[in-house]
Write a protein that holds these residues in place. Structure first.
Motif, PDB file in Angstrom:
ATOM      1  N   VAL A 180     -14.539  -0.968  -0.535  1.00 54.52           N
ATOM      2  CA  VAL A 180     -13.560  -1.835  -1.007  1.00 54.52           C
ATOM      3  C   VAL A 180     -14.192  -3.158  -1.289  1.00 54.52           C
ATOM      4  CG1 VAL A 180     -12.546  -2.531   1.176  1.00 54.52           C
ATOM      5  CG2 VAL A 180     -10.972  -2.328  -0.893  1.00 54.52           C
ATOM      6  N   GLU A 181     -13.678  -3.623  -2.385  1.00 58.16           N
ATOM      7  CA  GLU A 181     -13.873  -5.007  -2.800  1.00 58.16           C
ATOM      8  C   GLU A 181     -12.713  -5.800  -2.138  1.00 58.16           C
ATOM      9  OE1 GLU A 181     -14.905  -5.587  -7.124  1.00 58.16           O
ATOM     10  OE2 GLU A 181     -14.254  -3.707  -6.894  1.00 58.16           O
ATOM     11  N   PRO A 182     -12.828  -6.759  -1.184  1.00 57.94           N
ATOM     12  CA  PRO A 182     -11.458  -7.305  -0.560  1.00 57.94           C
ATOM     13  C   PRO A 182     -10.686  -7.946  -1.767  1.00 57.94           C
ATOM     14  CG  PRO A 182     -13.480  -8.350   0.180  1.00 57.94           C
ATOM     15  CD  PRO A 182     -13.732  -7.163  -0.466  1.00 57.94           C
ATOM     16  N   ILE A 183     -11.265  -8.250  -2.746  1.00 59.86           N
ATOM     17  CA  ILE A 183     -10.362  -8.857  -3.906  1.00 59.86           C
ATOM     18  C   ILE A 183     -11.217  -8.041  -5.248  1.00 59.86           C
ATOM     19  CG2 ILE A 183      -9.607 -10.580  -5.684  1.00 59.86           C
ATOM     20  CD1 ILE A 183      -9.845 -12.358  -2.709  1.00 59.86           C
ATOM     21  N   GLN A 184     -10.359  -7.302  -5.820  1.00 56.22           N
ATOM     22  CA  GLN A 184     -11.116  -6.474  -7.067  1.00 56.22           C
ATOM     23  C   GLN A 184     -11.510  -7.682  -8.074  1.00 56.22           C
ATOM     24  OE1 GLN A 184      -8.829  -3.240  -8.052  1.00 56.22           O
ATOM     25  NE2 GLN A 184     -10.186  -1.958  -6.964  1.00 56.22           N
ATOM     26  N   GLY A 185     -12.763  -7.837  -8.348  1.00 55.24           N
ATOM     27  CA  GLY A 185     -13.397  -8.589  -9.317  1.00 55.24           C
ATOM     28  C   GLY A 185     -13.241  -8.400 -10.774  1.00 55.24           C
ATOM     29  N   ASP A 186     -13.987  -7.165 -11.250  1.00 50.75           N
ATOM     30  CA  ASP A 186     -13.918  -6.766 -12.519  1.00 50.75           C
ATOM     31  C   ASP A 186     -12.671  -6.202 -12.848  1.00 50.75           C
ATOM     32  OD1 ASP A 186     -16.416  -7.719 -14.199  1.00 50.75           O
ATOM     33  OD2 ASP A 186     -17.327  -7.258 -12.229  1.00 50.75           O
ATOM     34  N   ALA A 187     -11.967  -5.854 -12.056  1.00 50.70           N
ATOM     35  CA  ALA A 187     -10.625  -5.299 -12.661  1.00 50.70           C
ATOM     36  C   ALA A 187      -9.691  -6.334 -12.928  1.00 50.70           C
ATOM     37  CB  ALA A 187      -9.947  -4.597 -11.099  1.00 50.70           C
ATOM     38  N   GLY A 188     -10.141  -7.585 -12.744  1.00 57.18           N
ATOM     39  CA  GLY A 188      -9.320  -8.736 -13.560  1.00 57.18           C
ATOM     40  C   GLY A 188      -8.809  -9.358 -12.246  1.00 57.18           C
ATOM     41  N   VAL A 189      -9.488  -9.514 -11.147  1.00 61.60           N
ATOM     42  CA  VAL A 189      -9.029 -10.493  -9.986  1.00 61.60           C
ATOM     43  C   VAL A 189      -7.563  -9.705  -9.564  1.00 61.60           C
ATOM     44  CG1 VAL A 189      -8.231 -12.657  -9.040  1.00 61.60           C
ATOM     45  CG2 VAL A 189     -10.181 -12.582 -10.780  1.00 61.60           C
ATOM     46  N   ARG A 190      -7.682  -8.881  -8.731  1.00 60.57           N
ATOM     47  CA  ARG A 190      -6.523  -8.052  -8.191  1.00 60.57           C
ATOM     48  C   ARG A 190      -6.667  -8.595  -6.654  1.00 60.57           C
ATOM     49  NH1 ARG A 190      -3.494  -6.586 -12.520  1.00 60.57           N
ATOM     50  NH2 ARG A 190      -5.138  -6.331 -14.385  1.00 60.57           N
ATOM     51  N   ILE A 191      -5.497  -9.003  -6.145  1.00 57.99           N
ATOM     52  CA  ILE A 191      -5.355  -9.339  -4.722  1.00 57.99           C
ATOM     53  C   ILE A 191      -4.543  -8.408  -4.051  1.00 57.99           C
ATOM     54  CG2 ILE A 191      -4.851 -11.328  -3.271  1.00 57.99           C
ATOM     55  CD1 ILE A 191      -5.049 -12.929  -6.170  1.00 57.99           C
ATOM     56  N   PRO A 192      -5.060  -8.138  -3.022  1.00 55.54           N
ATOM     57  CA  PRO A 192      -4.399  -7.047  -2.284  1.00 55.54           C
ATOM     58  C   PRO A 192      -3.379  -7.930  -1.164  1.00 55.54           C
ATOM     59  CG  PRO A 192      -6.297  -7.135  -1.135  1.00 55.54           C
ATOM     60  CD  PRO A 192      -6.534  -8.218  -2.427  1.00 55.54           C
ATOM     61  N   ASP A 193      -2.376  -7.332  -0.401  1.00 52.66           N
ATOM     62  CA  ASP A 193      -1.566  -7.810   0.437  1.00 52.66           C
ATOM     63  C   ASP A 193      -2.537  -7.863   1.836  1.00 52.66           C
ATOM     64  OD1 ASP A 193       0.523  -7.765  -1.299  1.00 52.66           O
ATOM     65  OD2 ASP A 193       0.910  -5.852  -0.609  1.00 52.66           O
ATOM     66  N   LYS A 194      -2.269  -8.952   2.374  1.00 51.17           N
ATOM     67  CA  LYS A 194      -3.073  -8.983   3.984  1.00 51.17           C
ATOM     68  C   LYS A 194      -2.636  -7.895   4.673  1.00 51.17           C
ATOM     69  CE  LYS A 194      -3.964 -12.704   7.020  1.00 51.17           C
ATOM     70  NZ  LYS A 194      -3.510 -13.964   7.691  1.00 51.17           N
ATOM     71  N   ALA A 195      -1.696  -7.474   4.623  1.00 46.09           N
ATOM     72  CA  ALA A 195      -1.038  -6.375   5.486  1.00 46.09           C
ATOM     73  C   ALA A 195      -1.681  -4.794   4.887  1.00 46.09           C
ATOM     74  CB  ALA A 195       0.303  -5.749   5.651  1.00 46.09           C
ATOM     75  N   TYR A 196      -2.108  -5.062   3.634  1.00 47.41           N
ATOM     76  CA  TYR A 196      -3.004  -3.894   3.463  1.00 47.41           C
ATOM     77  C   TYR A 196      -4.396  -3.502   3.747  1.00 47.41           C
ATOM     78  CZ  TYR A 196      -5.330  -0.632   0.198  1.00 47.41           C
ATOM     79  OH  TYR A 196      -6.136   0.717  -0.155  1.00 47.41           O
ATOM     80  N   LEU A 197      -4.932  -4.690   3.896  1.00 46.09           N
ATOM     81  CA  LEU A 197      -6.442  -4.587   4.269  1.00 46.09           C
ATOM     82  C   LEU A 197      -6.514  -4.396   5.774  1.00 46.09           C
ATOM     83  CD1 LEU A 197      -8.601  -7.142   2.248  1.00 46.09           C
ATOM     84  CD2 LEU A 197      -8.182  -4.443   2.058  1.00 46.09           C
ATOM     85  N   ALA A 198      -5.382  -4.821   6.490  1.00 54.98           N
ATOM     86  CA  ALA A 198      -5.195  -4.592   7.929  1.00 54.98           C
ATOM     87  C   ALA A 198      -4.904  -3.306   8.302  1.00 54.98           C
ATOM     88  CB  ALA A 198      -4.150  -5.583   8.541  1.00 54.98           C
ATOM     89  N   ALA A 199      -4.090  -2.712   7.325  1.00 56.81           N
ATOM     90  CA  ALA A 199      -3.843  -1.150   7.416  1.00 56.81           C
ATOM     91  C   ALA A 199      -4.963  -0.331   7.159  1.00 56.81           C
ATOM     92  CB  ALA A 199      -2.518  -0.812   6.563  1.00 56.81           C
TER      93      ALA A 199
END
Ligand code: PMP
Length: 390
Positions: A180-199
């Motif tokens: 996983v990219e912690p923030i998706q770059g080439d998808a146009g800067v998609r930022i996940p919730d903090k809780a998602y990456l923890a889960a």
């Protein structure tokens, strides 16, 4: 001209700036025109072009030796010093670095390592992700347009939606890794919730899958911390770096624990090999780059500078500005408008760029050393270009 005759083209519409030199935040063409680089060679020149500390480190290393042997055989100071510096900056579980040549090689090798650690073969990846252009990396890339003509890929990849916790149950004890990219770059800067990456971290630990963070674009200060994972309080099992890692020189890395890395030394021996990986000149540049990043205030300042972009980029045609530090996507109403804005900016001497899989937004990824005045000027010009593109 060789550029259009004897050099392979990657698209029918290259920007074709005829580069003469570059320094700090600027590139000059052969006609003397000056461009403010708002994309940093696509998230590479985070400390600006030709930083003097990096140039000096390159020269010092060049005076000693260039390539002497493929990665892993000889003891080389520039590799040791870089690995030491990384170990001092990363958590204990990421204390062992393997240096490679590029982002895609770091991804390929990290997938191989995960297979060896777990004895499993399947991988989970994210829809809309980008991990590189070689076959293994394309296998875990979630961009259909880029993939469709190049099948077959490495089998055994399951794609799930990024930032959707309801799909995490699909990661099971069959999976060697989740990438996983912690923030998706080439998808146009998609930022996940903090809780998602923890889960996601918790699920990987639960089922014994290796969590690979592709920080090839998010790393080296771009998000407002040296690595993006620091802001999500989640530590991956393998960290992939490239792009800005070398301070403008080509080098990548995949980093894990010493115990994990041991798997590449047997069954088979030389489980991953690379002739040029860990090139001494690139390692010297990468260390100098880290020294600059950790001694300047630039990373600290990204928060307010990114906010400044956000404050100044107000226009009725901006559908959304997605940003995390200096990863920014300015979404407009159409691809056509994006093209017109990028071309108009280029005429004015400002370089913005496209995303691979988000055609109605343009990318801003300035060098971290950009000044407040430069941001103010650039944003005013961007607003004028959007006005003109209506
Ligand atoms: N992963 C990510 C997140 C990237 O942004 C890129 C490059 N755009 C890559 C991997 C591939 O890196 P490289 O082009 O050095 O192979």
């Amino acid at each position: 001209m060789a550029f259009s005759k004897h050099l392979a083209q990657t698209s029918p519409y290259p920007m074709a700036i005829d580069v003469d030199r570059a320094e700090g935040c600027y590139i000059w063409d052969k006609a003397g025109k000056k461009y403010l680089d708002l994309i940093s060679g696509i998230a590479v020149t985070n400390i600006g072009h030709r930083h003097p500390h990096v140039i000096q480190a390159i020269k010092t290393q060049l005076d000693k030796y260039q390539h002497v042997i493929p990665f892993g055989e000889f003891i080389q100071d520039s590799q040791n010093n870089l690995a030491d510096k990384l170990a001092s900056l990363l958590p204990d579980s990421l204390d062992c670095s393997y240096f490679v040549n590029s982002g895609t090689e770091a991804v390929e090798a990290s997938l191989k390592l995960a297979k060896r650690i777990t004895g499993r073969h399947e991988v989970v990846a994210m829809k809309k992700s980008y991990h590189g252009a070689t076959h293994g990396s394309l296998s875990v890339t979630g961009n259909e347009v880029k993939k469709q003509q190049f099948r077959p890929f490495v089998p055994g990849t399951t794609f799930i939606d990024f930032n959707d916790p309801s799909q995490l149950h699909r990661i099971t004890a069959h999976h060697a890794a989740v990438i996983v990219e912690p923030i998706q770059g080439d998808a146009g800067v998609r930022i996940p919730d903090k809780a998602y990456l923890a889960a996601l971290r918790a699920r990987c630990t639960e089922v014994g899958s290796i969590l690979i963070f592709d920080e090839i674009q998010t790393g080296m200060g771009r998000t407002g911390s040296l690595f993006a994972f620091e802001q999500f309080d989640v530590v991956p099992d393998i960290l992939c770096l490239a792009k800005a890692f070398g301070g403008g020189m080509p080098i990548g890395a995949f980093i894990s624990s010493r115990a994990n890395m041991e798997f590449l030394t047997h069954d088979p021996v030389l489980g991953h090999i690379t002739t040029f990986g860990g090139h001494p000149v690139c390692c010297a540049a990468a260390l100098a780059n880290l020294e600059v990043l950790t001694s300047e205030k630039w990373i600290e300042d990204i928060g307010y500078k990114s906010q400044l972009f956000s404050d100044l980029l107000k226009h009725k045609s901006i559908v959304e500005l997605r940003r995390f530090g200096f990863m920014m996507a300015v979404e407009l109403s159409s691809e056509n408008m994006v093209n017109r804005v990028i071309n108009d900016l280029l005429d004015k001497g400002i370089i913005g760029f496209y995303f691979l899989s988000c055609r109605n937004a343009f990318r801003l990824a300035p060098p971290l050393c950009i000044s407040e005045d430069e941001i103010r000027w650039a944003c005013a010009e961007i607003i004028k270009s959007i006005d003109a593109a209506q």
